[in-house]
Design a protein around this motif. Sequence first.
Motif, PDB file in Angstrom:
ATOM      1  N   ALA A  54      -3.941   6.762   8.624  1.00 33.98           N
ATOM      2  CA  ALA A  54      -3.865   5.661   9.589  1.00 33.98           C
ATOM      3  C   ALA A  54      -5.044   4.708   9.432  1.00 33.98           C
ATOM      4  CB  ALA A  54      -3.812   6.217  11.011  1.00 33.98           C
ATOM      5  N   ALA A  55      -6.230   5.266   9.184  1.00 32.41           N
ATOM      6  CA  ALA A  55      -7.411   4.427   8.980  1.00 32.41           C
ATOM      7  C   ALA A  55      -7.259   3.562   7.727  1.00 32.41           C
ATOM      8  CB  ALA A  55      -8.664   5.291   8.887  1.00 32.41           C
ATOM      9  N   ILE A  56      -6.718   4.158   6.657  1.00 32.62           N
ATOM     10  CA  ILE A  56      -6.480   3.401   5.422  1.00 32.62           C
ATOM     11  C   ILE A  56      -5.494   2.266   5.679  1.00 32.62           C
ATOM     12  CG2 ILE A  56      -5.474   3.519   3.109  1.00 32.62           C
ATOM     13  CD1 ILE A  56      -6.531   6.408   2.937  1.00 32.62           C
ATOM     14  N   ALA A  57      -4.401   2.570   6.383  1.00 29.16           N
ATOM     15  CA  ALA A  57      -3.379   1.557   6.655  1.00 29.16           C
ATOM     16  C   ALA A  57      -3.931   0.423   7.499  1.00 29.16           C
ATOM     17  CB  ALA A  57      -2.182   2.211   7.351  1.00 29.16           C
ATOM     18  N   SER A  97       4.326   6.071   7.834  1.00 27.22           N
ATOM     19  CA  SER A  97       3.096   6.851   7.725  1.00 27.22           C
ATOM     20  C   SER A  97       2.548   6.908   6.308  1.00 27.22           C
ATOM     21  CB  SER A  97       3.335   8.275   8.236  1.00 27.22           C
ATOM     22  OG  SER A  97       4.346   8.915   7.471  1.00 27.22           O
ATOM     23  N   ARG A  98       3.297   6.368   5.309  1.00 26.53           N
ATOM     24  CA  ARG A  98       2.838   6.450   3.925  1.00 26.53           C
ATOM     25  C   ARG A  98       2.822   5.115   3.188  1.00 26.53           C
ATOM     26  NH1 ARG A  98       5.970  11.087   0.854  1.00 26.53           N
ATOM     27  NH2 ARG A  98       7.751   9.749   1.364  1.00 26.53           N
ATOM     28  N   THR A  99       3.422   4.089   3.761  1.00 26.03           N
ATOM     29  CA  THR A  99       3.437   2.816   3.039  1.00 26.03           C
ATOM     30  C   THR A  99       3.416   1.638   3.997  1.00 26.03           C
ATOM     31  OG1 THR A  99       4.492   1.589   1.244  1.00 26.03           O
ATOM     32  CG2 THR A  99       5.958   2.556   2.869  1.00 26.03           C
ATOM     33  N   LEU A 152       0.864  -1.182   0.000  1.00 23.63           N
ATOM     34  CA  LEU A 152       0.000   0.000   0.000  1.00 23.63           C
ATOM     35  C   LEU A 152       0.896   1.225   0.000  1.00 23.63           C
ATOM     36  CD1 LEU A 152      -2.770   1.556   0.578  1.00 23.63           C
ATOM     37  CD2 LEU A 152      -2.078   1.410   2.982  1.00 23.63           C
ATOM     38  N   SER A 153       0.667   2.140  -0.933  1.00 22.66           N
ATOM     39  CA  SER A 153       1.402   3.411  -0.957  1.00 22.66           C
ATOM     40  C   SER A 153       0.408   4.562  -0.968  1.00 22.66           C
ATOM     41  CB  SER A 153       2.304   3.496  -2.191  1.00 22.66           C
ATOM     42  OG  SER A 153       3.287   2.484  -2.169  1.00 22.66           O
ATOM     43  N   ILE A 154       0.636   5.540  -0.115  1.00 22.68           N
ATOM     44  CA  ILE A 154      -0.213   6.728  -0.049  1.00 22.68           C
ATOM     45  C   ILE A 154       0.627   7.911  -0.509  1.00 22.68           C
ATOM     46  CG2 ILE A 154      -1.625   8.214   1.413  1.00 22.68           C
ATOM     47  CD1 ILE A 154      -2.030   5.815   3.272  1.00 22.68           C
ATOM     48  N   ALA A 155       0.257   8.486  -1.634  1.00 18.98           N
ATOM     49  CA  ALA A 155       1.036   9.574  -2.238  1.00 18.98           C
ATOM     50  C   ALA A 155       0.686  10.890  -1.561  1.00 18.98           C
ATOM     51  CB  ALA A 155       0.765   9.640  -3.736  1.00 18.98           C
ATOM     52  N   ALA A 156       1.249  11.085  -0.383  1.00 20.66           N
ATOM     53  CA  ALA A 156       0.975  12.309   0.376  1.00 20.66           C
ATOM     54  C   ALA A 156       2.155  12.598   1.283  1.00 20.66           C
ATOM     55  CB  ALA A 156      -0.296  12.151   1.213  1.00 20.66           C
ATOM     56  N   GLU A 157       2.433  13.874   1.487  1.00 20.11           N
ATOM     57  CA  GLU A 157       3.418  14.251   2.479  1.00 20.11           C
ATOM     58  C   GLU A 157       2.832  13.939   3.859  1.00 20.11           C
ATOM     59  OE1 GLU A 157       6.297  14.915   1.721  1.00 20.11           O
ATOM     60  OE2 GLU A 157       6.202  15.552  -0.367  1.00 20.11           O
ATOM     61  N   GLU A 214      -2.258   3.633  -3.844  1.00 17.96           N
ATOM     62  CA  GLU A 214      -1.923   2.548  -4.761  1.00 17.96           C
ATOM     63  C   GLU A 214      -1.765   1.246  -3.977  1.00 17.96           C
ATOM     64  OE1 GLU A 214       1.382   2.267  -8.153  1.00 17.96           O
ATOM     65  OE2 GLU A 214       2.213   1.812  -6.150  1.00 17.96           O
ATOM     66  N   ILE A 215      -2.355   0.187  -4.484  1.00 14.36           N
ATOM     67  CA  ILE A 215      -2.137  -1.156  -3.947  1.00 14.36           C
ATOM     68  C   ILE A 215      -1.557  -1.988  -5.086  1.00 14.36           C
ATOM     69  CG2 ILE A 215      -3.209  -3.230  -3.002  1.00 14.36           C
ATOM     70  CD1 ILE A 215      -5.345  -1.445  -1.738  1.00 14.36           C
ATOM     71  N   ARG A 216      -0.335  -2.471  -4.892  1.00 18.85           N
ATOM     72  CA  ARG A 216       0.329  -3.200  -5.972  1.00 18.85           C
ATOM     73  C   ARG A 216       1.004  -4.460  -5.426  1.00 18.85           C
ATOM     74  NH1 ARG A 216       6.267  -0.664  -7.452  1.00 18.85           N
ATOM     75  NH2 ARG A 216       7.047  -0.475  -5.318  1.00 18.85           N
TER      76      ARG A 216
END
Length: 735
Positions: free
Chosen positions: A159-162, A280-282, A144-149, A339-341
């Motif tokens: 955090a909820a997404i993770a 915090s992002r992946t 899981l990757s979250i493209a955000a600072e 992104e989920i890869r």
Amino acid sequence: MSPIAFNFGPIARTAAGGRDDTINLASLPLHVLLNALTAATSAEEFIAWLWHDLYKPAFQWARRTDGGFSWLHIPGIGAFQTAEKIFAARTGVREGLVSTHHPRAVNSHPELKSLPRFPILETEILSDQGDQVNLGSKVNYIQLSIAAEPALSTALVRAAIADAFIEVVSRDVAVALQKKLQSKGTPIERVRFEFKSVSGLSFANPFDDTELWNKVGKYFDVRFDGTTFVIEHVTPLSKSTAIPFETVFTADLTGEPLMPSELIHNTISLSELLVLYQDSRTIIIAIPQKGIYPIDQPKLDKLKRQTIAATRKRLDAFDVLTAVGGVDYLQVAFDTQTEIRPLLWNNKETKRPLEKVSLRPSELIAEARNDPSGRVCRLTGTPFTSSLASSPTSLSDLFSSSFVDTEFTGLAGDISPLAHFYLLNSPNSDGAGKAGVPKRASLRGSFMMLAPASHVAFDEGQARAIDRPLLDQGGRFANTLSRITTTTQEFTLFQQMSRRIIANLWQSIAPGEPLPLPYLGAVTLTHKQAQSIKLMLPKLKQVFTDVKLHVYPFEITVRPAIEVVIETALADQKHAGKHTLLKTTPRIVTIEPHSTLPLLIDDKVQINVTAELFERAEMLYRLMQSLPRQKRKIRQSDLWLKLILNSSDPITAVFESAQATIESKRLPKNSSMEHAAFGDAERFWLQHFDTDSPAQSWDAYEQQRLETTTTLEQFPAIMLLIRALHDPDTKGSLP
């Protein structure tokens, strides 16, 4: 403060001899579980991996003819010749799978060459890579990757997404394991490792295989107990004074979240085992081989849909709006910033650096920055692309006409999908704050997050041998090993410790309650739980201590890490609507005596909390406890602190604070305020400074005066914090 101590079992891996004279810190249970989960292609192989290193805790070491060392631990070879036949029959495993798991052993034992072998070997799962940590060359992952600072305004949503992603994948893998990993129709739901130690054994010099089997080997065991797979180990200690390391370690493979009490008592969840790396992002999750858990595009699409649904459920619980005006902002965020890869192995990749994979969010951000249609978020500074309409340029239109925190926003730009949640969830959004509906307080006001961080840190000089194993005939542990190397399994180990430190903190204020985000292993509290945040503050003293890892035959000081952000209201009565999340950022903090914790107080005072601050606060609180007077809302102890800050000496401050807080109507008829205040000052002196020697009493007083004065000068915010750190149930703070 006493160190935090962990014992997950003995070491599992060394590279012996020459420049490879090293050890790994991951314990034996962690090692064999991760091997089984990532390398097995069938139930038979999974079970065999669980006991392939069965006799390592015996620590029998011999010197080879080439001068190197051999760790004699394989069932089916040497002193443990009969073990494989016994346990293979008991567990439904073909003879050979276990005894052939080391190519070197096969080469030196020709009788093994015709036996079945694992299709994926341990060197293809992990290797000693020193300072370069690679993903296993034949291990599959999903990321899981979250493209955000990593701005705080999006921290709760990220955090909820993770947490949702980890749950969805863990449960899906658990279902596959239940279907594929069965023994005679019974699924393996738990694996329990039992480690015992024994002192006082004596052996002939040299001992033979028969003696070793009769005194040690036959006491190892592998068996099924219902849906639990049990493995028993025994370690003969050399020193009678050696620290016993007996422990039980249990792995829960059901995919269910564990309670904090289970974590603290050495139970590990499937999600912990699978999560290799998290920040915090992946999130990078190891998954079983395709024979057990196949991954294709339909499966990825399903996992994404389930992650969106699970995220929405979590945000609903936090009272966070996800859709407004017909726009599903959560769906948009997943489509544009998430992104989920899969990361599936292939024979072309010889090295798969963890560092490169963990930076995938930065790659996605760079792509958005270079996109002709890219925009930049004025709240977080994140480049993004989106089909959302451009946001208003006026801050009063974005927030309200009373918005004044302009220095925390960009002068221009747009609002990214993830940052839109911050705008959507104002105190009065969607009917909140009207007709008896509480104001929305999910993304304003007080906030706390404690989350595990993938951070491996230790001082090799702090490693101490607690014993030289009794069966180390070859002298493997006669000298100090040259260094400790890191593999992917150490990343799992350090997260394991971080999760238990957080679980212990949470249990100290909410016994019997699950973690707010159990799959992420995180505590996340919003303004609705403002009192819980205050309750947590004094417990954070646990962060400022050493962490000892007992991993026989060593004990080492390690520094696991947590991601921390804390904002709390101590005196601010209108805190719920404040834009606190724009004014501070999360920080990675290691657990050690010299750490610092960031703390924002009342939306305006930013300080670093340290062990010294806790010590000084304890000193002042002890003195304040002997000043109990209160007149209306004025506390004598609070006034005493203010007088000290204004250069009064402690005794004079007691006298003057007493005069200001004495209820004159309650004094005896023959007493005066001055007499009563003098009595307070005298009692204060007798309680804290009086000794048999006037000179020693005066020295103690001078030392306390200096310490009190310098404390208030060095830590001016201590006046706000002192009650919160010791009396968190007290409403308000110093006047």
